[in-house]
Write a protein that holds these residues in place. Structure first.
Motif, PDB file in Angstrom:
ATOM      1  N   LYS A 146      16.874  53.303 -21.279  1.00  0.00           N
ATOM      2  CA  LYS A 146      18.086  52.576 -21.655  1.00  0.00           C
ATOM      3  C   LYS A 146      18.353  51.419 -20.697  1.00  0.00           C
ATOM      4  N   MET A 147      18.130  51.663 -19.398  1.00  0.00           N
ATOM      5  CA  MET A 147      18.364  50.603 -18.418  1.00  0.00           C
ATOM      6  C   MET A 147      17.392  49.452 -18.635  1.00  0.00           C
ATOM      7  N   ILE A 148      16.140  49.753 -18.870  1.00  0.00           N
ATOM      8  CA  ILE A 148      15.155  48.691 -19.089  1.00  0.00           C
ATOM      9  C   ILE A 148      15.545  47.840 -20.293  1.00  0.00           C
ATOM     10  N   LYS A 206      27.072  39.305  -7.526  1.00  0.00           N
ATOM     11  CA  LYS A 206      26.891  40.685  -7.087  1.00  0.00           C
ATOM     12  C   LYS A 206      27.672  41.648  -7.985  1.00  0.00           C
ATOM     13  N   LYS A 207      28.744  41.157  -8.577  1.00  0.00           N
ATOM     14  CA  LYS A 207      29.538  41.977  -9.490  1.00  0.00           C
ATOM     15  C   LYS A 207      28.703  42.462 -10.668  1.00  0.00           C
ATOM     16  N   SER A 219      27.516  50.978 -12.331  1.00  0.00           N
ATOM     17  CA  SER A 219      28.634  51.703 -12.945  1.00  0.00           C
ATOM     18  C   SER A 219      28.312  52.122 -14.383  1.00  0.00           C
ATOM     19  N   LYS A 220      27.703  51.227 -15.154  1.00  0.00           N
ATOM     20  CA  LYS A 220      27.404  51.499 -16.568  1.00  0.00           C
ATOM     21  C   LYS A 220      26.529  52.732 -16.732  1.00  0.00           C
ATOM     22  N   PHE A 221      25.542  52.871 -15.830  1.00  0.00           N
ATOM     23  CA  PHE A 221      24.607  53.994 -15.949  1.00  0.00           C
ATOM     24  C   PHE A 221      24.948  55.133 -14.976  1.00  0.00           C
ATOM     25  N   ASN A 222      26.120  55.005 -14.321  1.00  0.00           N
ATOM     26  CA  ASN A 222      26.644  56.071 -13.470  1.00  0.00           C
ATOM     27  C   ASN A 222      25.597  56.566 -12.466  1.00  0.00           C
ATOM     28  N   ASN A 261      20.552  57.317  -5.374  1.00  0.00           N
ATOM     29  CA  ASN A 261      19.515  57.037  -6.370  1.00  0.00           C
ATOM     30  C   ASN A 261      19.298  55.554  -6.643  1.00  0.00           C
ATOM     31  N   TYR A 262      19.824  54.704  -5.791  1.00  0.00           N
ATOM     32  CA  TYR A 262      19.516  53.278  -5.946  1.00  0.00           C
ATOM     33  C   TYR A 262      19.508  52.574  -4.594  1.00  0.00           C
ATOM     34  N   PHE A 263      18.778  51.492  -4.543  1.00  0.00           N
ATOM     35  CA  PHE A 263      18.744  50.653  -3.344  1.00  0.00           C
ATOM     36  C   PHE A 263      18.779  49.182  -3.772  1.00  0.00           C
ATOM     37  N   ILE A 264      19.565  48.394  -3.060  1.00  0.00           N
ATOM     38  CA  ILE A 264      19.696  46.964  -3.371  1.00  0.00           C
ATOM     39  C   ILE A 264      19.421  46.143  -2.123  1.00  0.00           C
ATOM     40  N   GLY A 265      18.581  45.146  -2.260  1.00  0.00           N
ATOM     41  CA  GLY A 265      18.329  44.215  -1.171  1.00  0.00           C
ATOM     42  C   GLY A 265      18.374  42.798  -1.700  1.00  0.00           C
ATOM     43  N   ARG A 266      19.067  41.917  -0.993  1.00  0.00           N
ATOM     44  CA  ARG A 266      19.120  40.518  -1.436  1.00  0.00           C
ATOM     45  C   ARG A 266      17.863  39.790  -0.974  1.00  0.00           C
ATOM     46  N   LEU A 267      17.353  38.892  -1.811  1.00  0.00           N
ATOM     47  CA  LEU A 267      16.151  38.130  -1.482  1.00  0.00           C
ATOM     48  C   LEU A 267      16.515  36.785  -0.856  1.00  0.00           C
TER      49      LEU A 267
END
Length: 409
Positions: free
Chosen positions: A355-357, A385-386, A393-396, A401-407
């Motif tokens: 679903k996310m893909i 970033k929002k 939030s949409k996929f709770n 279970n997630y990691f975010i890094g800015r490029l």
């Protein structure tokens, strides 16, 4: 003779005593008088110590120090927040100069203590609160008088930098790297402040308040740590010929600023990319002077003690910013408008993964998609970033279970 009351005789306090003893003759020639530690506040009189201190110099009673009219300067290196704050405030009220390495106190009470010191015509100096032995505070104050400071950026936490360096170099997972850093003494038993970015946020708050000449509150700085990074993230980052650092970044333009603490993916041969292990690098940009960079040991007994004693010498020589002011420029925080390209990795069950893909493809926000078993990693186009927060939030998706890094590549 200049008499000093020292609050705390731990790692940094011991370093202060040793430097004063080692450089005693030279310092006396430099400043024309002897620096004497006349009283030291400790918690336990029976504790064995690494250096020999005459028992008469030790006390467990702060009033013996603050009430001593012969003591000119109080150095606070005891750590903690509330008790240290009370002692610093009391010392200034009693007409003592104060030098501290306590970033928690400085970050929370910077304006109050600065104004109190000015009212009492005394110094409140805190060079060692940011960057350990790196002389950043004094330089930033000086350049902020001559320049409009446009950007402040830094690797400000040695523990997180050590962890990420070991993960990149040895393909360690986060828990392995953390355990190693704790064993070597880089990470505390409770490493939350370091790995979640709170320590970096405090330091960025101090730097931005000085540089931007406005009160930048801690809560106005977006903060994301590194605790959810996984080996797969490290592998993906290395495949880009990149490395990752926890950076504090603040930019000011047209009375609007953004301030963020977050993991940032950068080229490994960039000047921030080359800063490894527990070292720090801080840079700031002035509209007249351009970019200045400051590199060195971000913590440790002697680097921190060195910064503290530099402040002490400035007080003795009356070489500090007596009239330095924290102005109010009424700046607007625009973090909600910040845009960037991001690496995002999520670990999801197959149905949610599919679903996310579909969702990110429909929104056309990705430049590249990487999938492996339950992990979905993608690199976004330039987005708010929002928009990332909306996906999470949409996929709770739970934090772990997630990691975010800015490029920044």
């Amino acid at each position: 003779m200049v008499n000093i009351g020292l609050l705390g005789l731990g790692t940094v306090g011991t370093g202060i005593v040793q430097i004063i003893e080692d450089r005693k003759n030279y310092l006396q020639k430099l400043i024309g008088t002897e620096i004497n530690i006349s009283k030291i506040l400790i918690r336990d009189m029976n504790k064995k110590r690494r250096i020999g201190i005459h028992e008469d110099k030790l006390t467990t009673d702060f009033s013996e120090i603050v009430g001593d009219q012969d003591i000119d300067i109080i150095i606070e290196v005891m750590g903690g927040l509330e008790e240290a704050y009370v002692y610093i405030r009391e010392a200034l009220n009693r007409g003592k100069h104060v030098v501290t390495a306590n970033k928690a106190v400085v970050a929370k009470h910077l304006e109050e203590l600065t104004f109190l010191a000015r009212e009492k015509n005394k110094a409140f100096l805190y060079e060692a609160s940011v960057g350990g032995g790196i002389p950043i505070i004094k330089q930033l104050k000086e350049q902020a008088n001559l320049n409009n400071i446009q950007e402040i950026k830094g690797i400000l936490n040695g523990t997180s930098n050590f962890l990420l360096t070991k993960m990149i170099e040895e393909d360690l997972d986060f828990k392995e790297a953390l355990k190693m850093s704790q064993k070597l003494g880089y990470a505390e038993a409770d490493p939350t402040d370091d790995i979640e970015g709170y320590d970096t946020r405090r330091k960025l708050r101090i730097l931005t308040t000085i540089g931007f000449k406005d009160r930048v509150k801690e809560e106005s700085i977006l903060c994301q740590g590194i605790s959810s990074i996984k080996t797969i993230d490290i592998q993906n980052i290395k495949s880009m010929d990149c490395t990752i650092k926890l950076l504090g970044t603040a930019t000011l333009k047209d009375n609007k600023y953004y301030a963020l603490v977050e993991p940032v993916i950068i080229k490994k041969n960039s000047y921030f990319g080359k800063v490894d292990y527990a070292t720090n690098l801080v840079s700031f940009v002035g509209n007249k002077v351009g970019e200045l960079r400051f590199y060195g040991e971000g913590a440790g007994s002697f680097p921190t003690a060195n910064a503290i004693l530099s402040d002490v010498i400035d007080i003795i020589l009356k070489n500090y910013h007596k009239n330095y002011s924290l102005e109010s420029n009424d700046l607007d925080n625009i973090n909600k408008l910040f845009q960037g390209r991001y690496y995002i990795r999520t670990t999801l069950e197959n149905d949610t993964k599919d679903k996310m893909i579909r969702y990110i493809n429909e929104k056309e926000i990705t430049d590249k998609l990487i999938t492996k078993e339950k992990d979905v990693a993608f690199i976004t186009k330039k987005i708010l970033k929002k928009e990332i927060e909306n996906i999470i939030s949409k996929f709770n998706i739970r934090t772990e279970n997630y990691f975010i890094g800015r490029l920044e590549v």
